[in-house]
Design a protein around this motif. Structure first.
Motif, mmCIF file in Angstrom:
data_model
loop_
_atom_site.group_PDB
_atom_site.id
_atom_site.type_symbol
_atom_site.label_atom_id
_atom_site.label_comp_id
_atom_site.label_asym_id
_atom_site.label_seq_id
_atom_site.Cartn_x
_atom_site.Cartn_y
_atom_site.Cartn_z
ATOM 1 N N GLN A 121 0.847 -1.191 0.000
ATOM 2 C CA GLN A 121 0.000 0.000 0.000
ATOM 3 C C GLN A 121 0.878 1.234 0.000
ATOM 4 O OE1 GLN A 121 -3.528 0.320 -0.158
ATOM 5 N NE2 GLN A 121 -2.801 2.390 -0.594
ATOM 6 N N SER B 286 1.296 5.386 -0.082
ATOM 7 C CA SER B 286 0.569 6.561 0.394
ATOM 8 C C SER B 286 1.489 7.763 0.402
ATOM 9 C CB SER B 286 0.020 6.304 1.801
ATOM 10 O OG SER B 286 1.076 6.065 2.717
ATOM 11 N N GLY C 102 -0.173 -2.705 -5.700
ATOM 12 C CA GLY C 102 -1.217 -1.982 -5.001
ATOM 13 C C GLY C 102 -1.806 -0.915 -5.911
#
Length: 113
Positions: free
Chosen positions: A4, A6, A104
């Motif tokens: 993930q 970010s 992801g």
């Protein structure tokens, strides 16, 4: 292992962003890890690589501006991006250097001129 990314966002040229990649469901300590980026209509390109011994390599276009690091205990890989340029605008992804894990969703970086 799921990844993930970010930390993306909108920034003016010359600004900075710090991207993070967290792994779940496993560990990446035994892998060379990398950040990639992709713009619509173009191939995904390797931006920065960090090997298991922490040696790093960068694409010529980001050398001197981006810094990749890894925290094996925390299962995270970070990309510090400074002196951003409009041409850095892309969706950024992390993975092993050989794409061993599932991709992801990535994180969008937009740099305005």
């Amino acid at each position: 292992v799921q990844l993930q990314a970010s930390g993306g966002g909108y920034v003016q040229a010359g600004g900075s962003l710090r991207l993070s990649c967290a792994a779940s469901g496993g560990t990446f300590s035994d892998y060379h890890m990398a950040w990639f980026r992709q713009v619509p209509g173009k191939h995904r390109e390797l931006v920065a690589l960090i090997r298991t011994n922490h040696w790093t390599n960068y694409a010529d276009s980001v050398k001197g501006r981006f810094t990749i690091s890894r925290d094996n205990a925390g299962n995270t890989v970070t990309l510090q991006m400074d002196s951003l340029k409009p041409e850095d605008t892309a969706v950024y992804y992390c993975n092993t250097d050989r794409w061993a894990f599932l991709w992801g969703q990535g994180t969008l970086v937009t740099v305005s001129s």
